[in-house]
Write an enzyme that holds these catalytic residues in place. Structure first.
Site, PDB file in Angstrom:
ATOM      1  N   SER A   1      -3.099 -10.604 -15.973  1.00  0.00           N
ATOM      2  CA  SER A   1      -3.954  -9.706 -16.735  1.00  0.00           C
ATOM      3  C   SER A   1      -2.683  -8.592 -17.139  1.00  0.00           C
ATOM      4  CB  SER A   1      -4.994  -8.967 -15.935  1.00  0.00           C
ATOM      5  OG  SER A   1      -4.427  -8.219 -14.978  1.00  0.00           O
TER       6      SER A   1
ATOM      7  N   GLY B   1      -3.256 -13.747  -7.740  1.00  0.00           N
ATOM      8  CA  GLY B   1      -2.422 -12.766  -7.364  1.00  0.00           C
ATOM      9  C   GLY B   1      -0.947 -12.907  -8.105  1.00  0.00           C
ATOM     10  N   LEU B   2      -0.788 -13.276  -9.242  1.00  0.00           N
ATOM     11  CA  LEU B   2       0.384 -13.295  -9.738  1.00  0.00           C
ATOM     12  C   LEU B   2       0.251 -12.158 -11.091  1.00  0.00           C
ATOM     13  CD1 LEU B   2       1.504 -16.890  -9.621  1.00  0.00           C
ATOM     14  CD2 LEU B   2       2.473 -15.105  -8.315  1.00  0.00           C
ATOM     15  N   SER B   3      -0.984 -11.651 -11.319  1.00  0.00           N
ATOM     16  CA  SER B   3      -1.208 -10.756 -12.580  1.00  0.00           C
ATOM     17  C   SER B   3      -1.202 -11.344 -13.779  1.00  0.00           C
ATOM     18  CB  SER B   3      -0.303  -9.486 -12.207  1.00  0.00           C
ATOM     19  OG  SER B   3      -0.838  -8.291 -12.619  1.00  0.00           O
TER      20      SER B   3
ATOM     21  N   GLU C   1      -6.490  -1.750 -18.273  1.00  0.00           N
ATOM     22  CA  GLU C   1      -7.421  -2.446 -17.102  1.00  0.00           C
ATOM     23  C   GLU C   1      -8.361  -1.605 -16.683  1.00  0.00           C
ATOM     24  OE1 GLU C   1      -6.219  -5.374 -15.173  1.00  0.00           O
ATOM     25  OE2 GLU C   1      -4.293  -5.633 -15.969  1.00  0.00           O
TER      26      GLU C   1
ATOM     27  N   ASP D   1       2.072  -3.669 -11.441  1.00  0.00           N
ATOM     28  CA  ASP D   1       1.777  -5.235 -12.191  1.00  0.00           C
ATOM     29  C   ASP D   1       2.711  -4.899 -13.398  1.00  0.00           C
ATOM     30  OD1 ASP D   1       0.413  -5.545 -10.071  1.00  0.00           O
ATOM     31  OD2 ASP D   1      -1.561  -5.793 -11.196  1.00  0.00           O
TER      32      ASP D   1
ATOM     33  N   HIS E   1       1.022  -1.176  -0.137  1.00  0.00           N
ATOM     34  CA  HIS E   1       0.223   0.130   0.235  1.00  0.00           C
ATOM     35  C   HIS E   1       0.883   1.304   0.008  1.00  0.00           C
ATOM     36  CE1 HIS E   1      -3.898  -1.567   0.346  1.00  0.00           C
ATOM     37  NE2 HIS E   1      -3.360  -2.780   1.037  1.00  0.00           N
ATOM     38  N   THR E   2       1.959   1.049  -0.398  1.00  0.00           N
ATOM     39  CA  THR E   2       2.770   2.354  -0.660  1.00  0.00           C
ATOM     40  C   THR E   2       2.706   2.935  -1.920  1.00  0.00           C
ATOM     41  OG1 THR E   2       4.611   0.894  -1.468  1.00  0.00           O
ATOM     42  CG2 THR E   2       4.682   1.396   0.996  1.00  0.00           C
ATOM     43  N   ASP E   3       2.213   2.271  -3.040  1.00  0.00           N
ATOM     44  CA  ASP E   3       2.240   3.112  -4.322  1.00  0.00           C
ATOM     45  C   ASP E   3       1.390   4.137  -4.358  1.00  0.00           C
ATOM     46  OD1 ASP E   3      -0.077   1.657  -3.913  1.00  0.00           O
ATOM     47  OD2 ASP E   3      -0.112   0.509  -6.145  1.00  0.00           O
TER      48      ASP E   3
HETATM   49  P1  ADP Z   1      -4.847 -11.568 -12.367  1.00  0.00           P
HETATM   50  O1  ADP Z   1      -4.700 -11.436 -10.879  1.00  0.00           O
HETATM   51  O2  ADP Z   1      -4.271 -13.095 -12.615  1.00  0.00           O
HETATM   52  O3  ADP Z   1      -4.403 -10.591 -13.284  1.00  0.00           O
HETATM   53  P2  ADP Z   1      -7.341 -10.631 -13.016  1.00  0.00           P
HETATM   54  O4  ADP Z   1      -8.724 -10.840 -12.846  1.00  0.00           O
HETATM   55  O5  ADP Z   1      -6.730  -9.258 -13.019  1.00  0.00           O
HETATM   56  O6  ADP Z   1      -6.451 -11.586 -12.519  1.00  0.00           O
HETATM   57  O7  ADP Z   1      -7.202 -11.228 -14.702  1.00  0.00           O
HETATM   58  C1  ADP Z   1      -7.394 -12.230 -15.044  1.00  0.00           C
HETATM   59  C2  ADP Z   1      -8.222 -12.518 -16.532  1.00  0.00           C
HETATM   60  O8  ADP Z   1      -7.113 -11.742 -17.544  1.00  0.00           O
HETATM   61  C3  ADP Z   1      -8.712 -13.591 -16.990  1.00  0.00           C
HETATM   62  O9  ADP Z   1     -10.132 -13.566 -16.333  1.00  0.00           O
HETATM   63  C4  ADP Z   1      -8.947 -13.283 -18.587  1.00  0.00           C
HETATM   64  O10 ADP Z   1      -9.725 -12.615 -18.792  1.00  0.00           O
HETATM   65  C5  ADP Z   1      -7.300 -12.717 -18.624  1.00  0.00           C
HETATM   66  N1  ADP Z   1      -6.356 -13.816 -19.066  1.00  0.00           N
HETATM   67  C6  ADP Z   1      -5.153 -14.046 -17.971  1.00  0.00           C
HETATM   68  N2  ADP Z   1      -4.779 -15.182 -18.439  1.00  0.00           N
HETATM   69  C7  ADP Z   1      -5.213 -15.273 -19.641  1.00  0.00           C
HETATM   70  C8  ADP Z   1      -4.844 -16.251 -20.454  1.00  0.00           C
HETATM   71  N3  ADP Z   1      -3.677 -17.137 -20.457  1.00  0.00           N
HETATM   72  N4  ADP Z   1      -5.627 -16.389 -21.878  1.00  0.00           N
HETATM   73  C9  ADP Z   1      -6.688 -15.520 -22.021  1.00  0.00           C
HETATM   74  N5  ADP Z   1      -7.051 -14.627 -21.040  1.00  0.00           N
HETATM   75  C10 ADP Z   1      -6.313 -14.555 -20.164  1.00  0.00           C
HETATM   76 MG    MG Z   2      -5.042  -8.631 -12.870  1.00  0.00          MG
END
Ligand code: ADP
Ligand code: MG
Length: 387
Positions: free
Chosen positions: A130, A126-128, A162, A174, A36-38
């Protein structure tokens, strides 16, 4: 990574009958220290991990683009000039957003593409995954249009995608971590200047991430309360210490101690967390430079303690894992990672003992909460790149 790229090429060939002309890769990330520093313009240590998203594409030769999510075996089509967003194939919103926002920023002529995305990051753990998708697609689109974007600009585009296309209100950590990762190194980010540098992890250590899969209700209102208190505290310190205080980044632990009696205890407690975290991050960088992994691990335990007593963003599930980590040989430190109120912990471990540590944490979690979890070793890895 190499295996993922090979698989991407194979899947792309299988789907489109073409060898991809552009291939990119972007890793996921883990927050290591600096919680929570960002948004308080402070410091964070994070790492890119050894799992990510691979993205490959060809020109389609038409004004239409096709995006294939190989992991879901789904594809979507949209006009190259107007990717838009959709409520159906939500996984496509990241690349649609990145493409649209890059076009706004760089003003290129849209061109249709045939793209495949494929990943090996567990989604939503939690490893992002997205952010890896934002950055992998962004790098591929940049190469497709002959651009070499600044990394921070690309990170901002990913973040905006995002916010505006996926509807997720994330910070910049991220995307920065995915772009600036270094093999065997941590990424240090100054959230005021957005300067980034890497710090080597001493050899023989790795991280272990254990996801509780718990998300406690009211997380949003809890976040809002934390942010508001941090702003209140910064406003108080600007009044008493002068306008040099813009955010909690400008307040030291000594300042905070001196004002313990005069600041509302509820506000004081919240402010103590990011202020303490900033100091721990800076100290942690020094310890890593000296090769002191044990000292760094102790800072991680202190960080978790600070979450528990000051910020109150831990929960019983996270505490179970951190306590188990504390009692397990081969663990040097552990703390909650990310927003809190559920989600994951990250532990600094001796790499050689990763398996026994993972087993011990999973056993402790199952005993306390009745759920089987699969802690995962993550190795700090190089950042996003074109292949
Ligand atoms: P995270 O913490 O993993 O970032 P999010 O909910 O922010 O979780 O993002 C996950 C979303 O990103 C998935 O629901 C999907 O829409 C997209 N995503 C992640 N990995 C893939 C993948 N391998 N193929 C297609 N979409 C993906
Ligand atoms: Mg994400």
């Amino acid at each position: 990574m190499d295996a993922l790229i090979l698989k991407l090429r194979r899947r792309h060939r299988g789907h489109f009958g073409l060898e991809p002309a552009v291939v990119s890769y972007a890793p996921g990330r883990v927050e290591i220290l600096g919680n929570h520093t960002d948004y308080n313009e402070g410091f964070v240590l994070s790492a890119a991990i050894d799992a990510g998203i691979a993205f490959g594409l060809n020109p389609s030769g038409t004004p239409e683009s096709t995006l294939f999510a190989s992991d879901f075996d789904e594809s979507v089509r949209f006009p190259a000039g107007h990717p838009g967003r959709t409520d159906k194939e939500r996984w496509s919103n990241y690349a649609r957003g990145v493409y649209s926002l890059m076009r706004v920023k760089y003003g290129f002529e849209p061109q249709g593409f045939l793209a495949t995305q494929l990943g090996d990051i567990p989604i939503g753990s939690g490893l992002s995954s997205s952010a890896a998708l934002d950055i992998a697609s962004g790098l591929a689109f940049a190469a497709f249009h002959g651009l070499a974007p600044d990394k921070i600009d690309l990170a901002r585009i990913g973040q905006k995608a995002e916010h505006e296309y996926a509807g997720v209100n994330c910070g910049l950590l991220d995307q920065i971590s995915s772009l600036f990762g270094q093999a065997h190194g941590l990424v240090f980010t100054d959230f005021r200047t957005l300067q980034v540098k890497s710090v080597l992890l001493p050899p023989g250590y790795a991280f272990l991430v254990a996801n509780t899969a718990v998300k406690h209700a009211l997380v949003d209102s809890e976040y809002n309360e934390r942010r508001r208190r941090c702003e209140e505290a910064a406003a108080y310190f600007a009044r008493v210490l002068g306008p040099r205080v813009k955010t909690l980044r400008d307040v030291s632990w000594d300042d905070l101690e001196r004002h313990r009696g005069s600041l509302d205890p509820a506000v004081w407690n919240r402010a103590a967390h990011p202020i303490g975290e900033d100091e721990r991050v800076l100290k942690g960088v020094d310890l890593l430079h000296m090769g002191d992994a044990a000292g760094f691990g102790r800072l991680m335990f202190e960080s978790h303690r600070s979450s528990q007593i000051y910020f109150q963003n831990s929960c019983p599930e996270l505490d179970t894992l951190v306590e188990a980590a504390h009692a397990t040989p081969g663990v040097l430190g552990a703390r909650l990672s990310g927003g809190g109120f559920g989600g994951s912990i990250v532990a600094l471990i001796e790499e050689a003992r990763a398996e026994s540590v993972a087993r011990a944490l999973a056993a402790a979690y199952e005993k306390a909460h009745g759920h089987v979890i699969e802690p995962r070793v993550v190795v700090p890895s190089a950042g996003a790149r074109l292949i």
